[in-house]
Design a protein around this motif. Structure first.
Motif, short mmCIF file in Angstrom:
data_model
loop_
_atom_site.label_atom_id
_atom_site.label_comp_id
_atom_site.label_asym_id
_atom_site.label_seq_id
_atom_site.Cartn_x
_atom_site.Cartn_y
_atom_site.Cartn_z
N ILE A 197 0.84 -1.20 0.00
CA ILE A 197 0.00 0.00 0.00
C ILE A 197 0.88 1.25 0.00
CG2 ILE A 197 -1.59 1.38 1.40
CD1 ILE A 197 -2.91 -1.29 2.24
N ALA A 198 1.88 1.27 0.88
CA ALA A 198 2.79 2.42 0.93
C ALA A 198 3.52 2.58 -0.39
CB ALA A 198 3.78 2.25 2.08
N GLY B 24 2.24 6.64 -7.00
CA GLY B 24 1.34 7.69 -7.44
C GLY B 24 1.89 9.07 -7.14
N LYS B 25 2.54 9.22 -6.00
CA LYS B 25 3.08 10.52 -5.60
C LYS B 25 4.16 11.00 -6.58
CE LYS B 25 5.55 12.75 -1.76
NZ LYS B 25 6.80 13.02 -2.48
N VAL B 26 5.02 10.08 -7.03
CA VAL B 26 6.12 10.48 -7.91
C VAL B 26 5.72 10.43 -9.39
CG1 VAL B 26 7.85 9.73 -6.22
CG2 VAL B 26 7.15 8.15 -8.04
N GLY B 27 4.50 10.01 -9.68
CA GLY B 27 4.00 10.05 -11.06
C GLY B 27 4.31 8.83 -11.89
N LEU B 28 4.76 7.74 -11.27
CA LEU B 28 5.01 6.51 -12.02
C LEU B 28 3.71 5.80 -12.38
CD1 LEU B 28 8.19 5.13 -10.23
CD2 LEU B 28 8.03 6.12 -12.52
N ILE B 29 2.65 6.06 -11.61
CA ILE B 29 1.30 5.63 -11.96
C ILE B 29 0.37 6.82 -11.70
CG2 ILE B 29 1.70 3.19 -11.47
CD1 ILE B 29 0.31 3.54 -8.79
N LEU C 229 12.84 -0.68 2.13
CA LEU C 229 12.10 -0.62 0.87
C LEU C 229 12.69 0.44 -0.06
CD1 LEU C 229 9.66 -1.70 -0.71
CD2 LEU C 229 8.27 0.10 0.37
N GLY C 230 12.84 0.06 -1.32
CA GLY C 230 13.46 0.95 -2.30
C GLY C 230 14.87 0.52 -2.66
N SER C 231 15.38 -0.46 -1.90
CA SER C 231 16.72 -0.97 -2.24
C SER C 231 16.66 -1.94 -3.41
CB SER C 231 17.35 -1.67 -1.02
OG SER C 231 16.52 -2.72 -0.56
N ALA C 232 15.43 -2.37 -3.76
CA ALA C 232 15.20 -3.28 -4.90
C ALA C 232 16.03 -4.55 -4.73
CB ALA C 232 15.47 -2.58 -6.22
N ALA C 233 16.78 -4.93 -5.73
CA ALA C 233 17.58 -6.15 -5.64
C ALA C 233 18.86 -5.94 -4.85
CB ALA C 233 17.91 -6.65 -7.04
N GLY C 234 19.01 -4.77 -4.28
CA GLY C 234 20.18 -4.48 -3.46
C GLY C 234 21.06 -3.40 -4.07
N TYR C 235 20.63 -2.84 -5.20
CA TYR C 235 21.46 -1.83 -5.87
C TYR C 235 20.64 -0.62 -6.31
CZ TYR C 235 24.67 -5.67 -5.64
OH TYR C 235 25.45 -6.68 -5.17
N GLY C 236 19.44 -0.48 -5.71
CA GLY C 236 18.64 0.69 -6.01
C GLY C 236 17.91 0.58 -7.33
N SER C 237 17.40 1.72 -7.81
CA SER C 237 16.56 1.75 -9.00
C SER C 237 16.79 3.03 -9.78
CB SER C 237 15.08 1.65 -8.58
OG SER C 237 14.22 1.87 -9.67
N SER C 238 16.57 2.98 -11.09
CA SER C 238 16.67 4.19 -11.91
C SER C 238 15.38 5.00 -11.87
CB SER C 238 17.00 3.81 -13.36
OG SER C 238 15.98 2.98 -13.89
N PHE C 239 14.33 4.44 -11.24
CA PHE C 239 13.10 5.20 -11.07
C PHE C 239 13.29 6.28 -10.00
CE2 PHE C 239 11.24 1.11 -12.61
CZ PHE C 239 10.57 1.61 -13.72
N PRO C 240 12.61 7.43 -10.14
CA PRO C 240 12.75 8.52 -9.16
C PRO C 240 11.86 8.29 -7.93
CG PRO C 240 11.26 9.22 -10.90
CD PRO C 240 11.75 7.83 -11.30
N ILE C 241 12.10 7.20 -7.21
CA ILE C 241 11.24 6.85 -6.06
C ILE C 241 11.52 7.76 -4.87
CG2 ILE C 241 10.98 4.45 -6.79
CD1 ILE C 241 13.15 3.68 -4.79
N ASP C 242 10.57 7.78 -3.95
CA ASP C 242 10.68 8.61 -2.74
C ASP C 242 10.73 7.68 -1.53
OD1 ASP C 242 10.46 10.37 -0.64
OD2 ASP C 242 8.87 11.57 -1.55
#
Length: 432
Positions: free
Chosen positions: A38-39, A45-50, A194-207
């Motif tokens: 949920i978070a 939604g906040k960062v505009g990915l959906i 949360l946000g560490s993904a597979a352990g190396y982060g993400s190219s998405f602009p997550i918050d």
């Protein structure tokens, strides 16, 4: 359904071996995976990915799944690898393409990580509360029976006078030490991975700050590799706390088993809290406390099990980490049951009064009698020799007047000070 499916199937034996008991164990962490999802959806939604509409739809769908879990209607069938794949399937079944978007900007690795952190954090809080209830009970028993004397032992030989007040409050104060470990484990689990993904982060602009606040974490694991490395470490830290509590409960259980035996006969319990024998009608067995002792001995081995599992693993994810759940989850459940049964049983404990009037405990007073000689001016070593000779030749006459006045002794239990120590710890925990 597998989150990593690419259009081909694995061999059934490989599937069975790699999934193991994950489906059963994942039912425990299912509510936390929903909460984290949920978070995550709100953040997307906040960062505009959906779109905001998609975020709302995902949140509503996840809330529905959460209700299924709460009502006991959620299952993970064999065609699903784990809770994560089942939840994503249900979302996709209900929302179509919108359901497929929930996994953007995350990996199953940080899904498991955040769900386990939330689970461990919650369980540690519950264990903390249960320990505090047991502490309060022990301290009240100590106050009630502070004047009731009890033999003290070293090497299982009678040593010096003790009291039920000293015995009960010893375990109460020991639980404070255990809570320090529980508190330390809480700080380790109270970090959002949360946000560490597979352990190396993400190219998405997550918050990541947003999800940290939304999930009620006090901080986050900033470094994404460090976040991945917390898998196994959070479980081991929790296990160390469990082990500390188990050591206290196990020792108390052993005392109770001894004290209930006819050879000691210091305490008893109502018949309904004991068990009998199939052939010996006189038996009142302390099965509950024997099982507490055994279970707590097993729990004390959990940190070592986790250390053996995770030692020498390099940074990054490895499939062995899946096995941490089948070690830590049952240990948590067992410890909570042990605390509950200890508290339940001790509410009904019956102690024996006037135990030390039995002449077999006369030698308990040898040290106090010796100390009186020293206070009268006899050098300690001479008094010790004189007392030893009196015991040896049978002329020893015990001085049964007990005058222990120093801090923490029979005559000065410092129950208010022990309570103040716990109150300070409680205040620290409330500030977390």
């Amino acid at each position: 359904m597998k989150l990593w499916e690419k259009g081909f199937s694995t061999d059934a034996k490989i599937d069975q071996f790699t999934v193991g008991s994950d489906r059963e164990l994942d039912l425990v962490i299912a509510p936390y995976d929903v909460k984290a999802s949920i978070a995550h959806a709100q953040m997307l939604g906040k960062v505009g990915l959906i779109t905001s509409e998609e975020a709302i739809a995902l949140e509503e769908g996840l809330n529905d799944i959460g209700k299924q879990i709460e009502e006991g209607n959620f299952t993970i069938e064999d065609n699903f690898e784990d809770v994560h794949s089942k939840i994503e399937y249900l979302l996709t079944e209900k929302l179509g393409d919108t359901g497929k978007k929930i996994h953007a900007a995350r990996s199953r690795n940080d899904q498991v990580l955040v769900a386990m952190h939330l689970y461990l954090k919650n369980e540690l809080a519950e264990i903390s509360e249960e320990i505090q209830v047991l502490f309060d009970l022990l301290l009240s028993l100590a106050d009630r029976y502070k004047a009731s004397l009890l033999p003290g032992y070293t090497h299982l030989q009678i040593a010096m006078p003790s009291s039920f007040g000293l015995w009960f409050s010893a375990y109460a104060e020991s639980l404070i030490d255990d809570l320090y470990f529980v508190n330390a484990a809480h700080y380790i689990t109270d970090q959002n991975p949360l946000g560490s993904a597979a352990g190396y982060g993400s190219s998405f602009p997550i918050d990541r700050a947003y999800t940290t606040e939304a999930l009620g974490f006090s901080t986050l694991k900033y470094n994404v590799v460090a976040a991945q490395m917390s898998r196994g470490k959070a479980e081991k830290s929790t296990a160390i706390a469990l082990s500390s509590v188990a050591a206290t409960l196990g020792k108390l259980a052993m005392d109770i088993c001894l004290y209930m035996s006819q050879n000691f006969d210091f305490i008893t319990f109502p018949n309904e809290l004991t068990t009998g024998s199939s052939i010996m009608p006189h038996k009142k067995n302390p099965d509950v406390f024997e099982l507490i002792r055994g279970k707590c001995n097993k729990i004390q081995g959990v940190p070592n099990q986790l250390a053996l599992l995770t030692t020498n693993l390099p940074s990054g994810y490895h499939r062995e980490l899946q096995l941490t759940k089948e070690i830590i989850v049952p240990a948590i459940q067992e410890l909570k049951a042990c605390i509950e049964m200890t508290t339940f049983s001790l509410k009904n404990i019956i102690i024996k009064e006037h135990i030390l009037e039995d002449t077999k405990y006369d030698y308990l007073f040898s040290v106090d009698t010796l100390n009186d000689l020293v206070l009268s001016g006899v050098p300690f070593r001479d008094a010790y020799k004189q007392m030893g000779e009196a015991i040896e030749n049978g002329s020893f006459v015990p001085k049964r007047t007990i005058k222990h006045t120093h801090i923490g002794s029979i005559g000065n239990l410092c129950l208010n000070d022990i309570k103040s120590k716990m109150d300070l710890l409680r205040m620290m925990m409330r500030k977390k």
